[in-house]
Design a protein around this motif. Sequence first.
Motif, PDB file in Angstrom:
ATOM      1  N   ILE A   7     -37.058 136.800 -32.620  1.00 42.23           N
ATOM      2  CA  ILE A   7     -36.387 137.789 -33.473  1.00 42.23           C
ATOM      3  C   ILE A   7     -37.220 137.947 -34.743  1.00 42.23           C
ATOM      4  N   PRO A   8     -37.861 139.101 -34.950  1.00 42.83           N
ATOM      5  CA  PRO A   8     -38.754 139.250 -36.101  1.00 42.83           C
ATOM      6  C   PRO A   8     -38.025 139.066 -37.427  1.00 42.83           C
ATOM      7  N   LYS A   9     -38.648 138.288 -38.323  1.00 44.45           N
ATOM      8  CA  LYS A   9     -38.086 138.073 -39.662  1.00 44.45           C
ATOM      9  C   LYS A   9     -38.853 138.958 -40.636  1.00 44.45           C
ATOM     10  N   VAL A  10     -38.460 140.221 -40.661  1.00 44.37           N
ATOM     11  CA  VAL A  10     -39.138 141.204 -41.494  1.00 44.37           C
ATOM     12  C   VAL A  10     -38.102 142.014 -42.267  1.00 44.37           C
ATOM     13  N   PHE A  11     -38.576 142.739 -43.261  1.00 47.41           N
ATOM     14  CA  PHE A  11     -37.727 143.651 -44.028  1.00 47.41           C
ATOM     15  C   PHE A  11     -38.148 145.082 -43.676  1.00 47.41           C
ATOM     16  N   PRO A  12     -37.316 145.809 -42.928  1.00 49.29           N
ATOM     17  CA  PRO A  12     -37.710 147.134 -42.438  1.00 49.29           C
ATOM     18  C   PRO A  12     -38.094 148.122 -43.539  1.00 49.29           C
ATOM     19  N   LEU A  19     -50.954 151.026 -42.723  1.00 48.04           N
ATOM     20  CA  LEU A  19     -50.557 150.123 -43.806  1.00 48.04           C
ATOM     21  C   LEU A  19     -49.541 150.723 -44.760  1.00 48.04           C
ATOM     22  N   THR A  20     -49.552 152.028 -44.970  1.00 49.42           N
ATOM     23  CA  THR A  20     -48.677 152.615 -45.982  1.00 49.42           C
ATOM     24  C   THR A  20     -47.317 153.065 -45.427  1.00 49.42           C
ATOM     25  N   ARG A  21     -47.138 152.964 -44.109  1.00 46.19           N
ATOM     26  CA  ARG A  21     -45.844 153.340 -43.524  1.00 46.19           C
ATOM     27  C   ARG A  21     -44.874 152.162 -43.589  1.00 46.19           C
ATOM     28  N   THR A  22     -43.584 152.483 -43.684  1.00 50.77           N
ATOM     29  CA  THR A  22     -42.578 151.420 -43.682  1.00 50.77           C
ATOM     30  C   THR A  22     -42.318 150.965 -42.251  1.00 50.77           C
ATOM     31  N   LEU A  23     -41.861 149.734 -42.117  1.00 51.71           N
ATOM     32  CA  LEU A  23     -41.606 149.199 -40.779  1.00 51.71           C
ATOM     33  C   LEU A  23     -40.550 149.999 -40.027  1.00 51.71           C
ATOM     34  N   ASP A  24     -39.534 150.473 -40.752  1.00 50.28           N
ATOM     35  CA  ASP A  24     -38.466 151.195 -40.050  1.00 50.28           C
ATOM     36  C   ASP A  24     -38.921 152.557 -39.516  1.00 50.28           C
ATOM     37  N   GLU A  26     -40.316 147.331 -31.442  1.00 50.28           N
ATOM     38  CA  GLU A  26     -41.152 146.369 -30.714  1.00 50.28           C
ATOM     39  C   GLU A  26     -42.460 146.084 -31.466  1.00 50.28           C
ATOM     40  N   ASP A  27     -42.806 146.920 -32.464  1.00 48.13           N
ATOM     41  CA  ASP A  27     -44.004 146.673 -33.272  1.00 48.13           C
ATOM     42  C   ASP A  27     -43.743 145.682 -34.408  1.00 48.13           C
ATOM     43  N   TRP A  28     -42.482 145.415 -34.710  1.00 49.42           N
ATOM     44  CA  TRP A  28     -42.180 144.557 -35.855  1.00 49.42           C
ATOM     45  C   TRP A  28     -42.703 143.142 -35.651  1.00 49.42           C
ATOM     46  N   THR A  29     -42.519 142.603 -34.445  1.00 52.07           N
ATOM     47  CA  THR A  29     -43.034 141.265 -34.160  1.00 52.07           C
ATOM     48  C   THR A  29     -44.555 141.264 -34.220  1.00 52.07           C
ATOM     49  N   PHE A  30     -45.179 142.322 -33.728  1.00 52.63           N
ATOM     50  CA  PHE A  30     -46.635 142.442 -33.795  1.00 52.63           C
ATOM     51  C   PHE A  30     -47.106 142.369 -35.240  1.00 52.63           C
ATOM     52  N   VAL A  31     -46.447 143.115 -36.127  1.00 52.10           N
ATOM     53  CA  VAL A  31     -46.806 143.100 -37.552  1.00 52.10           C
ATOM     54  C   VAL A  31     -46.617 141.704 -38.136  1.00 52.10           C
ATOM     55  N   GLU A  32     -45.522 141.039 -37.762  1.00 58.84           N
ATOM     56  CA  GLU A  32     -45.270 139.693 -38.289  1.00 58.84           C
ATOM     57  C   GLU A  32     -46.357 138.712 -37.842  1.00 58.84           C
ATOM     58  N   ILE A  33     -46.742 138.747 -36.573  1.00 60.17           N
ATOM     59  CA  ILE A  33     -47.775 137.830 -36.083  1.00 60.17           C
ATOM     60  C   ILE A  33     -49.123 138.133 -36.745  1.00 60.17           C
ATOM     61  N   ILE A  84     -47.118 128.808 -34.406  1.00 61.20           N
ATOM     62  CA  ILE A  84     -46.128 128.541 -33.374  1.00 61.20           C
ATOM     63  C   ILE A  84     -45.475 129.859 -32.981  1.00 61.20           C
ATOM     64  N   LEU A  85     -45.591 130.205 -31.712  1.00 61.30           N
ATOM     65  CA  LEU A  85     -45.000 131.438 -31.188  1.00 61.30           C
ATOM     66  C   LEU A  85     -43.834 131.049 -30.290  1.00 61.30           C
ATOM     67  N   ASP A  86     -42.624 131.220 -30.808  1.00 62.35           N
ATOM     68  CA  ASP A  86     -41.430 130.823 -30.061  1.00 62.35           C
ATOM     69  C   ASP A  86     -40.882 132.031 -29.305  1.00 62.35           C
ATOM     70  N   GLU A  87     -41.376 132.234 -28.091  1.00 57.51           N
ATOM     71  CA  GLU A  87     -41.023 133.392 -27.257  1.00 57.51           C
ATOM     72  C   GLU A  87     -41.362 134.707 -27.956  1.00 57.51           C
ATOM     73  N   ALA A  88     -42.275 134.661 -28.936  1.00 57.30           N
ATOM     74  CA  ALA A  88     -42.547 135.839 -29.765  1.00 57.30           C
ATOM     75  C   ALA A  88     -43.396 136.887 -29.066  1.00 57.30           C
ATOM     76  N   LEU A  89     -44.109 136.510 -28.007  1.00 53.22           N
ATOM     77  CA  LEU A  89     -44.960 137.478 -27.311  1.00 53.22           C
ATOM     78  C   LEU A  89     -44.204 138.270 -26.254  1.00 53.22           C
ATOM     79  N   GLU A  90     -42.986 137.825 -25.961  1.00 54.78           N
ATOM     80  CA  GLU A  90     -42.277 138.391 -24.807  1.00 54.78           C
ATOM     81  C   GLU A  90     -41.957 139.877 -24.960  1.00 54.78           C
ATOM     82  N   GLY A  91     -41.661 140.324 -26.177  1.00 55.20           N
ATOM     83  CA  GLY A  91     -41.243 141.719 -26.372  1.00 55.20           C
ATOM     84  C   GLY A  91     -42.375 142.679 -26.691  1.00 55.20           C
ATOM     85  N   LEU A  92     -43.614 142.191 -26.712  1.00 58.53           N
ATOM     86  CA  LEU A  92     -44.738 143.061 -27.073  1.00 58.53           C
ATOM     87  C   LEU A  92     -45.137 143.964 -25.908  1.00 58.53           C
ATOM     88  N   THR A  93     -45.462 145.198 -26.240  1.00 57.06           N
ATOM     89  CA  THR A  93     -45.995 146.099 -25.225  1.00 57.06           C
ATOM     90  C   THR A  93     -47.426 145.684 -24.895  1.00 57.06           C
TER      91      THR A  93
END
Length: 203
Positions: free
Chosen positions: A53-58, A100-105, A110-117, A129-138
């Motif tokens: 579950i990505p820990k980001v601020f949209p 870079l200048t666009r907001t996450l939302d 599915e790109d949010w986890t990519f940005v976090e990694i 440590i990738l805890d099932e974090a790759l599973e949702g990536l396209t």
Amino acid sequence: LIGNPNSGKTAMAEILSGALAFSSGHVRLAGREYRQVSLKQARQNGVCLVSDIPKVFPQLTVAESLLSGESVWRRALRPWRRQLREMREWLAREELDLPLTRTLDSLPEEDWTFVEIVGRLYREPRVLILDEALEGLTQSRRKPLMRLLRRQMAAGLSVLWNTHKIEEAMLVADRLSVVRDGTILLSSRPEGLDHLNLIRLCY
């Protein structure tokens, strides 16, 4: 680490990252033993955790998200234009495409986890440590990310990947550990391991 969803993989990941206290045993990192690991100690030792579950601020931009783990003091010392330029240069070197200048939302979720990694890798951790974090990536995001991971691993990064995808783990892992009920039942290089036996051990 491979195992069923309730095997204890996530607990191990959270212990190593300082997010979860433990009552027995110890963590050994860079030649030093810890009877307890705090978030600060994990950060100082270069340990990063990314969960499924990505820990980001949209509302933040991609650039702000890439820097979200840095201290406010370090960020304040560098002009924002310079930081943007450095990020663009780094992304170009690593063949990564991020607005870079666009907001996450404004991006697909599915790109949010990519940005976090990518943000964690931008800060060059020692242990990721990738805890099932790759599973949702396209696949379009997964391929460049795997290339980046391999380059940083060649430079000394250690990656602990928690997954239930046994076949994929056998293809990419240097070492496989099977976890069940919080216990490591097997730890070995994947060569010569039998797929069906791994399934039996996990489930």
